[in-house]
Design a protein around this motif. Structure first.
Motif, PDB file in Angstrom:
ATOM      1  N   SER A 172      -3.926   0.815  -2.795  1.00  0.00           N
ATOM      2  CA  SER A 172      -4.467  -0.529  -2.588  1.00  0.00           C
ATOM      3  C   SER A 172      -5.427  -1.007  -3.680  1.00  0.00           C
ATOM      4  CB  SER A 172      -5.142  -0.629  -1.228  1.00  0.00           C
ATOM      5  OG  SER A 172      -6.105   0.387  -1.073  1.00  0.00           O
ATOM      6  N   LYS A 173      -5.936  -0.106  -4.524  1.00  0.00           N
ATOM      7  CA  LYS A 173      -6.830  -0.524  -5.611  1.00  0.00           C
ATOM      8  C   LYS A 173      -6.137  -0.550  -6.982  1.00  0.00           C
ATOM      9  CE  LYS A 173     -11.376   0.131  -3.748  1.00  0.00           C
ATOM     10  NZ  LYS A 173     -11.138   0.465  -2.390  1.00  0.00           N
ATOM     11  N   LEU A 174      -4.874  -0.173  -7.035  1.00  0.00           N
ATOM     12  CA  LEU A 174      -4.123  -0.182  -8.292  1.00  0.00           C
ATOM     13  C   LEU A 174      -4.030  -1.615  -8.805  1.00  0.00           C
ATOM     14  CD1 LEU A 174      -2.560   1.821 -10.133  1.00  0.00           C
ATOM     15  CD2 LEU A 174      -0.500   1.130  -8.905  1.00  0.00           C
ATOM     16  N   LYS A 175      -4.495  -1.837 -10.058  1.00  0.00           N
ATOM     17  CA  LYS A 175      -4.605  -3.202 -10.578  1.00  0.00           C
ATOM     18  C   LYS A 175      -3.589  -3.552 -11.655  1.00  0.00           C
ATOM     19  CE  LYS A 175      -9.536  -3.339  -9.724  1.00  0.00           C
ATOM     20  NZ  LYS A 175     -10.858  -3.353 -10.283  1.00  0.00           N
ATOM     21  N   PHE A 176      -3.199  -2.590 -12.455  1.00  0.00           N
ATOM     22  CA  PHE A 176      -2.361  -2.885 -13.608  1.00  0.00           C
ATOM     23  C   PHE A 176      -1.521  -1.655 -13.932  1.00  0.00           C
ATOM     24  CE2 PHE A 176      -1.725  -2.824 -18.255  1.00  0.00           C
ATOM     25  CZ  PHE A 176      -1.076  -4.031 -18.415  1.00  0.00           C
ATOM     26  N   ILE A 177      -0.295  -1.891 -14.369  1.00  0.00           N
ATOM     27  CA  ILE A 177       0.553  -0.765 -14.741  1.00  0.00           C
ATOM     28  C   ILE A 177       1.455  -1.167 -15.901  1.00  0.00           C
ATOM     29  CG2 ILE A 177       2.495  -1.138 -13.154  1.00  0.00           C
ATOM     30  CD1 ILE A 177       1.036   2.222 -13.139  1.00  0.00           C
ATOM     31  N   LYS A 178       1.662  -0.223 -16.817  1.00  0.00           N
ATOM     32  CA  LYS A 178       2.604  -0.403 -17.930  1.00  0.00           C
ATOM     33  C   LYS A 178       3.765   0.539 -17.695  1.00  0.00           C
ATOM     34  CE  LYS A 178      -0.917  -1.363 -21.410  1.00  0.00           C
ATOM     35  NZ  LYS A 178      -1.534  -0.871 -22.654  1.00  0.00           N
ATOM     36  N   ILE A 179       4.978  -0.018 -17.747  1.00  0.00           N
ATOM     37  CA  ILE A 179       6.185   0.775 -17.535  1.00  0.00           C
ATOM     38  C   ILE A 179       6.759   1.134 -18.909  1.00  0.00           C
ATOM     39  CG2 ILE A 179       8.442   0.870 -16.419  1.00  0.00           C
ATOM     40  CD1 ILE A 179       6.172   0.355 -14.391  1.00  0.00           C
ATOM     41  N   PRO A 180       6.852   2.422 -19.260  1.00  0.00           N
ATOM     42  CA  PRO A 180       7.333   2.828 -20.578  1.00  0.00           C
ATOM     43  C   PRO A 180       8.800   2.470 -20.841  1.00  0.00           C
ATOM     44  CG  PRO A 180       6.303   4.668 -19.425  1.00  0.00           C
ATOM     45  CD  PRO A 180       6.443   3.552 -18.451  1.00  0.00           C
ATOM     46  N   LYS A 181       9.181   2.502 -22.109  1.00  0.00           N
ATOM     47  CA  LYS A 181      10.515   2.101 -22.562  1.00  0.00           C
ATOM     48  C   LYS A 181      11.655   2.892 -21.941  1.00  0.00           C
ATOM     49  CE  LYS A 181       9.374   0.303 -27.101  1.00  0.00           C
ATOM     50  NZ  LYS A 181       9.614   0.380 -28.535  1.00  0.00           N
ATOM     51  N   LYS A 182      11.466   4.170 -21.703  1.00  0.00           N
ATOM     52  CA  LYS A 182      12.569   5.016 -21.227  1.00  0.00           C
ATOM     53  C   LYS A 182      12.874   4.868 -19.734  1.00  0.00           C
ATOM     54  CE  LYS A 182      12.519   8.560 -24.748  1.00  0.00           C
ATOM     55  NZ  LYS A 182      12.501   9.998 -25.003  1.00  0.00           N
ATOM     56  N   VAL A 183      12.021   4.162 -19.008  1.00  0.00           N
ATOM     57  CA  VAL A 183      12.251   4.010 -17.568  1.00  0.00           C
ATOM     58  C   VAL A 183      13.508   3.169 -17.338  1.00  0.00           C
ATOM     59  CG1 VAL A 183      11.344   3.051 -15.410  1.00  0.00           C
ATOM     60  CG2 VAL A 183       9.832   4.323 -16.936  1.00  0.00           C
ATOM     61  N   LEU A 184      14.441   3.732 -16.581  1.00  0.00           N
ATOM     62  CA  LEU A 184      15.714   3.072 -16.301  1.00  0.00           C
ATOM     63  C   LEU A 184      15.733   2.408 -14.934  1.00  0.00           C
ATOM     64  CD1 LEU A 184      18.039   5.936 -17.589  1.00  0.00           C
ATOM     65  CD2 LEU A 184      17.381   3.845 -18.815  1.00  0.00           C
ATOM     66  N   SER A 185      14.866   2.881 -14.016  1.00  0.00           N
ATOM     67  CA  SER A 185      14.863   2.295 -12.676  1.00  0.00           C
ATOM     68  C   SER A 185      13.489   2.391 -12.018  1.00  0.00           C
ATOM     69  CB  SER A 185      15.899   2.989 -11.787  1.00  0.00           C
ATOM     70  OG  SER A 185      15.568   4.343 -11.594  1.00  0.00           O
ATOM     71  N   ILE A 186      13.193   1.338 -11.248  1.00  0.00           N
ATOM     72  CA  ILE A 186      12.007   1.307 -10.397  1.00  0.00           C
ATOM     73  C   ILE A 186      12.550   1.135  -8.986  1.00  0.00           C
ATOM     74  CG2 ILE A 186       9.824   0.174  -9.873  1.00  0.00           C
ATOM     75  CD1 ILE A 186       9.829  -0.892 -12.767  1.00  0.00           C
ATOM     76  N   ASN A 187      12.354   2.145  -8.171  1.00  0.00           N
ATOM     77  CA  ASN A 187      13.041   2.212  -6.889  1.00  0.00           C
ATOM     78  C   ASN A 187      12.276   1.599  -5.714  1.00  0.00           C
ATOM     79  OD1 ASN A 187      15.579   3.647  -7.630  1.00  0.00           O
ATOM     80  ND2 ASN A 187      14.099   5.086  -8.464  1.00  0.00           N
ATOM     81  N   HIS A 188      12.944   1.625  -4.570  1.00  0.00           N
ATOM     82  CA  HIS A 188      12.502   1.028  -3.314  1.00  0.00           C
ATOM     83  C   HIS A 188      11.023   1.309  -3.029  1.00  0.00           C
ATOM     84  CE1 HIS A 188      12.737  -0.223   0.855  1.00  0.00           C
ATOM     85  NE2 HIS A 188      12.370   0.972   1.256  1.00  0.00           N
ATOM     86  N   GLN A 189      10.262   0.242  -2.867  1.00  0.00           N
ATOM     87  CA  GLN A 189       8.856   0.281  -2.469  1.00  0.00           C
ATOM     88  C   GLN A 189       7.972   1.142  -3.379  1.00  0.00           C
ATOM     89  OE1 GLN A 189       8.898   1.283   1.735  1.00  0.00           O
ATOM     90  NE2 GLN A 189       9.194  -0.861   2.268  1.00  0.00           N
ATOM     91  N   ALA A 190       8.356   1.291  -4.637  1.00  0.00           N
ATOM     92  CA  ALA A 190       7.574   2.107  -5.573  1.00  0.00           C
ATOM     93  C   ALA A 190       6.132   1.632  -5.678  1.00  0.00           C
ATOM     94  CB  ALA A 190       8.237   2.109  -6.944  1.00  0.00           C
ATOM     95  N   PHE A 191       5.922   0.314  -5.615  1.00  0.00           N
ATOM     96  CA  PHE A 191       4.584  -0.277  -5.743  1.00  0.00           C
ATOM     97  C   PHE A 191       4.264  -1.200  -4.572  1.00  0.00           C
ATOM     98  CE2 PHE A 191       5.860   0.788 -10.067  1.00  0.00           C
ATOM     99  CZ  PHE A 191       4.747   1.446 -10.543  1.00  0.00           C
ATOM    100  N   ARG A 192       4.825  -0.960  -3.405  1.00  0.00           N
ATOM    101  CA  ARG A 192       4.518  -1.784  -2.233  1.00  0.00           C
ATOM    102  C   ARG A 192       3.156  -1.404  -1.671  1.00  0.00           C
ATOM    103  NH1 ARG A 192       8.069  -6.161  -1.409  1.00  0.00           N
ATOM    104  NH2 ARG A 192       7.849  -6.050   0.814  1.00  0.00           N
ATOM    105  N   LYS A 193       2.591  -2.324  -0.936  1.00  0.00           N
ATOM    106  CA  LYS A 193       1.262  -2.143  -0.325  1.00  0.00           C
ATOM    107  C   LYS A 193       0.208  -1.882  -1.403  1.00  0.00           C
ATOM    108  CE  LYS A 193       2.885  -2.265   3.923  1.00  0.00           C
ATOM    109  NZ  LYS A 193       2.638  -3.323   4.853  1.00  0.00           N
ATOM    110  N   CYS A 194       0.388  -2.541  -2.545  1.00  0.00           N
ATOM    111  CA  CYS A 194      -0.580  -2.496  -3.650  1.00  0.00           C
ATOM    112  C   CYS A 194      -1.081  -3.921  -3.863  1.00  0.00           C
ATOM    113  CB  CYS A 194       0.078  -1.959  -4.927  1.00  0.00           C
ATOM    114  SG  CYS A 194       0.709  -0.286  -4.797  1.00  0.00           S
ATOM    115  N   PRO A 195      -1.924  -4.432  -2.964  1.00  0.00           N
ATOM    116  CA  PRO A 195      -2.308  -5.845  -3.001  1.00  0.00           C
ATOM    117  C   PRO A 195      -3.081  -6.270  -4.246  1.00  0.00           C
ATOM    118  CG  PRO A 195      -3.682  -4.642  -1.446  1.00  0.00           C
ATOM    119  CD  PRO A 195      -2.596  -3.705  -1.896  1.00  0.00           C
ATOM    120  N   MET A 196      -3.746  -5.339  -4.933  1.00  0.00           N
ATOM    121  CA  MET A 196      -4.512  -5.696  -6.129  1.00  0.00           C
ATOM    122  C   MET A 196      -3.671  -5.615  -7.401  1.00  0.00           C
ATOM    123  SD  MET A 196      -8.257  -4.138  -5.283  1.00  0.00           S
ATOM    124  CE  MET A 196      -9.081  -5.101  -6.533  1.00  0.00           C
ATOM    125  N   LEU A 197      -2.447  -5.095  -7.285  1.00  0.00           N
ATOM    126  CA  LEU A 197      -1.561  -5.006  -8.446  1.00  0.00           C
ATOM    127  C   LEU A 197      -0.996  -6.392  -8.732  1.00  0.00           C
ATOM    128  CD1 LEU A 197      -0.193  -3.224 -10.581  1.00  0.00           C
ATOM    129  CD2 LEU A 197       1.646  -2.838  -8.946  1.00  0.00           C
TER     130      LEU A 197
END
Length: 135
Positions: A82-107
């Motif tokens: 719930s306090k996660l504010k910012f994220i950088k996804i690197p170049k090699k990431v091929l998929s971001i799956n189901h609810q990976a960042f859900r319930k992160c209201p500050m993101l």
């Protein structure tokens, strides 16, 4: 090289973890570590995979640097951070799956440095701004 599934799960008073070289974080490894504020990986790019639910409900975690070799962000990896504010996804990431960042209201902001990526429609909250930077 590996921290096994659920190794620190439920350690509700854990505040800070510093690790050196590590290849894999198992599933639910820090799940329920509500007070975990800092996870420092001294050799961040040695980390190749993060198991599903690894940071489930790490409510105090405000930032995590994803390693460059990472290819997927698994189901509910950061769910409830719930306090996660910012994220950088690197170049090699091929998929971001189901609810990976859900319930992160500050993101509110996510920068994706990959052009060819599959993002689950349920990966992020609706208010999250996603910028794709294919550089």
């Amino acid at each position: 090289e590996l921290i096994d599934e659920g190794a620190f799960a439920g350690c509700s008073n854990l505040h800070k973890v510093v690790l050196t070289s590590l290849k894999r974080l198992g599933e639910y490894v820090f799940s329920g570590c509500y007070k975990l504020e800092t996870l420092a990986l001294l050799q961040i790019d040695s980390l190749e995979s993060i198991g599903k639910g690894a940071f489930l409900y790490c409510e105090a975690l405000s930032y995590f640097q994803l390693p460059n070799p990472l290819e997927r962000i698994n189901i509910r990896t950061f769910y409830g951070c719930s306090k996660l504010k910012f994220i950088k996804i690197p170049k090699k990431v091929l998929s971001i799956n189901h609810q990976a960042f859900r319930k992160c209201p500050m993101l509110t902001d996510v920068v994706i440095f990959a052009g060819d990526i599959v993002i689950s429609p349920t990966a992020f909250e609706k208010h999250t701004r996603i910028k794709i930077d294919g550089k």
